[in-house]
Design a protein around this motif. Structure first.
Motif, PDB file in Angstrom:
ATOM      1  N   PHE A   1      93.416   8.196 -13.922  1.00 37.38           N
ATOM      2  CA  PHE A   1      94.850   8.228 -13.608  1.00 37.38           C
ATOM      3  C   PHE A   1      95.406   9.619 -13.303  1.00 37.38           C
ATOM      4  CE2 PHE A   1      94.867   7.758 -18.337  1.00 37.38           C
ATOM      5  CZ  PHE A   1      95.595   8.874 -18.700  1.00 37.38           C
ATOM      6  N   PRO A   2      94.917  10.717 -13.962  1.00 37.88           N
ATOM      7  CA  PRO A   2      95.522  12.007 -13.592  1.00 37.88           C
ATOM      8  C   PRO A   2      95.263  12.357 -12.123  1.00 37.88           C
ATOM      9  CG  PRO A   2      94.338  12.175 -15.691  1.00 37.88           C
ATOM     10  CD  PRO A   2      93.949  10.860 -15.082  1.00 37.88           C
ATOM     11  N   GLY A   3      94.075  12.052 -11.641  1.00 41.28           N
ATOM     12  CA  GLY A   3      93.735  12.359 -10.240  1.00 41.28           C
ATOM     13  C   GLY A   3      94.508  11.487  -9.272  1.00 41.28           C
ATOM     14  N   ILE A   4      94.689  10.224  -9.634  1.00 43.38           N
ATOM     15  CA  ILE A   4      95.484   9.322  -8.771  1.00 43.38           C
ATOM     16  C   ILE A   4      96.905   9.885  -8.655  1.00 43.38           C
ATOM     17  CG2 ILE A   4      96.536   7.010  -8.594  1.00 43.38           C
ATOM     18  CD1 ILE A   4      93.753   6.362  -8.487  1.00 43.38           C
ATOM     19  N   GLY A   5      97.472  10.247  -9.802  1.00 40.22           N
ATOM     20  CA  GLY A   5      98.843  10.763  -9.797  1.00 40.22           C
ATOM     21  C   GLY A   5      98.960  12.005  -8.934  1.00 40.22           C
TER      22      GLY A   5
END
Ligand SMILES: NC(=O)c1ccc[n+]([C@@H]2O[C@H](COP(=O)([O-])OP(=O)(O)OC[C@H]3O[C@@H](n4cnc5c(N)ncnc54)[C@H](O)[C@@H]3O)[C@@H](O)[C@H]2O)c1
Ligand SMILES: O=C(O)C[C@H](O)C(=O)O
Length: 565
Positions: free
Chosen positions: A467-471
């Motif tokens: 999720f951090p990379g998607i964000g």
């Protein structure tokens, strides 16, 4: 108030005196210089000695080490976060491996269960059902002008701990801490949200300390209306915000995702984030084993949001590798509490229907109950992969693990339920029962296992890799939606960075200390796919890379200048 507080330019603020010290996004504590103390009316409000952030981190770490219990360490770190965010992230960044299990899984599970008991100060937005016709005002009370990531929960399915009511806020806070620590999203742009619709947890309702709405959860129609009002209010106030749905219970998780995924920038972490990290980890395992994913037979224990999300993503990946969808589906076995999902099984949810095995597929099987049990499936299907997402401790018994090993020389076994105490089998057990011939990954962190002279690193297959990379990617490229293809590119990037698959050594996934660098790679891949799909800004590779770097916040103090107000 909004601020990207790590840019080198001075930051202008109207805050001064104790108001400045009480604003965690701006507070520097003892690191305010003599000039700043004079300019911002701070003289006398702080001990006289000026300290660098490194000195502050040393003191905090010393204090942190003085606590024995994980929950007390958690409370301590949360207090720093609520006092000085820059210092909190600097401290966490310097001790990432040690502190992630404290601010996130598994300790965050205890923090959710004890939320009202350990409560110190407010963070984020608590939106009560009673405020549903007043949401614009409620959202305006969050003084952040620019919110780029919202993690929202209703607290009904917190990890494998069930309904925690208002305690679910702990999860939203924990996830956003990772968005900042590992995905570089400035804390000025993140907002944890708890939608309080009551709780069906009797223990909480009877607890005099419980701080949430003291009523059973509202009925489905009222609930749906509340979600609709919330999404609409967010679109009015922060139309660019990513909405990450977190820890919603099975009856609501998929319907909410289906309803909003083509309308707003949103995703469900338990369905899609988990699917992306598990497919990435599986791909890495398959590559290190030398047998492609489409040749695996996969058994799931737990056909809920996570299980079905992962199963569908595996099927898509198998199809991408070249096999027919019907063939891919026939290689996936979903076992839930009443046995194998099989044609004719009553009360299956919509999203489970496509994952049932046909009556013909199990026609020759030998089983005694109405539906094949997990053990029946192990013997009759002879799987090569076993994934646990049931939230139930101990379901992978010695008999189950020995059964998979019997039919497969090097099984892949992922007991993914969180927190640690809900795991289907511990890595020690899995390794012992397979005589060390296994590829294992868990959802919560576990120490390396030493078995018969060999050390086994236990990879943590947790959606925090995704999720951090998607964000970061969605923000950098201003993507309008979050598509399956974007998530698939995150999986592939993860697998491509597997130390074990690439070098034959190390973990299946890179260590958490490399998560920030990995998040940038995932962000790049996700953003490129969004552009190809016409969902984002058109940028060349250099421009995209630059935007990712520009959006990556670092915990460094900025110089302040005073505005007249
Ligand atoms: N590692 C990760 O990143 C990750 C991500 C998401 C979820 N999870 C974990 O997965 C678990 C499930 O999450 P979810 O969102 O799918 O929840 P869910 O409630 O949607 O699904 C759980 C499923 O397990 C089934 N189940 C319960 N007891 C069972 C039994 N004895 N045998 C077989 N099935 C049984 C339930 O009926 C349900 O369908 C949780 O513990 C959660 O922490 C881990
Ligand atoms: O929160 C986690 O650690 C992963 C996942 O979202 C879960 O619900 O278990």
């Amino acid at each position: 108030m909004s601020a990207i507080i790590n840019k080198k330019r001075p930051l202008y603020t109207g805050y001064a005196g104790s108001a400045l010290l009480e604003t965690p996004l701006l507070n520097k504590g003892s690191a305010f210089t003599a000039e700043e103390r004079a300019a911002f009316n701070l003289t006398g409000l702080l001990p006289p000695r000026y300290e660098t952030i490194e000195e502050q981190v040393s003191r905090c770490y010393q204090q942190y080490r003085s606590f024995d219990d994980a929950i007390n360490k958690h409370i301590y770190l949360r207090a720093i976060q609520d006092n000085n965010e820059t210092l909190f992230y600097r401290l966490v960044q310097q001790h990432l491996e040690e502190m992630l299990p404290i601010i996130y899984t598994p300790t965050v599970g205890d923090a959710c269960e004890q939320f009202s008991d350990i409560y110190r100060s407010a963070r984020g937005l608590f939106i009560s059902y009673q405020d549903r016709y007043n949401l614009d005002d409620v959202l305006r009370n969050a003084t952040k002008a620019k919110v780029k990531v919202i993690v929202v929960t209703d607290g009904e399915r917190v990890l494998g701990l069930g309904d925690q009511g208002i305690g679910g806020m702990g999860i939203s806070i924990g996830k956003l801490s990772l968005y900042t620590a590992c995905g570089g999203i400035s804390p000025a742009y993140t907002l944890p949200v708890m939608l309080d619709v009551g709780t069906n947890n009797k223990k909480l309702l009877d607890d005099p300390m419980y701080m949430g709405l003291r009523q059973p959860r509202v009925a489905q129609d009222e609930y749906n209306e509340f979600i609709e009002l919330f999404i609409a209010a967010v679109q009015r106030r922060w139309p660019e915000a990513i909405i990450q749905f977190e820890d919603f219970a099975q009856p609501n998780a998929m319907p909410i995702l289906q309803r909003y995924r083509d309308q707003v920038r949103c995703f469900n972490d338990d369905i899609q984030g988990t699917a992306a990290v598990t497919v990435g980890t599986l791909l890495a395992a398959c590559r290190s084993k030398g047998v492609p994913l489409h040749q695996q037979k996969v058994v799931f224990v737990g056909a809920g949001s996570a299980g079905c999300g992962i199963a569908e993503a595996i099927i898509s990946q198998m199809v991408a590798e070249g096999i027919a969808e019907s063939q891919a589906r026939s290689q996936i076995y979903m076992v839930d509490r009443f046995g194998l999902l099989t044609e004719g099984m009553p009360d299956l949810r919509d999203f489970q229907q496509a994952l049932q095995q046909s009556a013909a597929a199990i026609a020759g099987w030998n089983f005694s109950g109405d539906y094949p049990s997990l053990l029946d499936v192990m013997y009759c299907a002879q799987p090569t992969v076993l994934i646990g997402v049931s939230g139930q401790a101990g379901l992978f018994t010695e008999q189950i693990i020995r059964a998979i090993k019997k039919g497969c020389e090097l099984p892949i076994i992922f007991p993914l339920s969180n927190p640690s105490r809900q795991v289907e089998a511990t890595p020690e057990q899995v390794i012992e029962w397979t005589d060390g011939q296994v590829i294992v990954a868990t959802g919560s962190p576990f120490k390396p296992v030493h078995y018969q002279g060999r050390d086994y690193l236990i990879t943590q297959c947790n959606n925090s890799y995704i999720f951090p990379g998607i964000g970061l990617g969605v923000i950098a490229a201003k993507a309008r939606l979050i598509s399956d293809e974007m998530l698939r590119s995150a999986s592939e990037t993860l697998a491509a960075n597997s130390p074990l698959a690439n070098t034959g050594k190390g973990g299946l996934l890179p260590p958490f200390t490399e998560l920030a660098a990995l998040s940038k790679k995932i962000a790049f891949a996700v953003a490129r796919v969004a552009m190809q799909q016409g969902l984002a800004l058109e940028l060349d590779d250099n421009a995209l890379q630059q935007r990712i770097e520009d959006n990556f916040w670092r915990p460094e103090y900025r110089q302040y200048r005073r505005t007249s107000n």
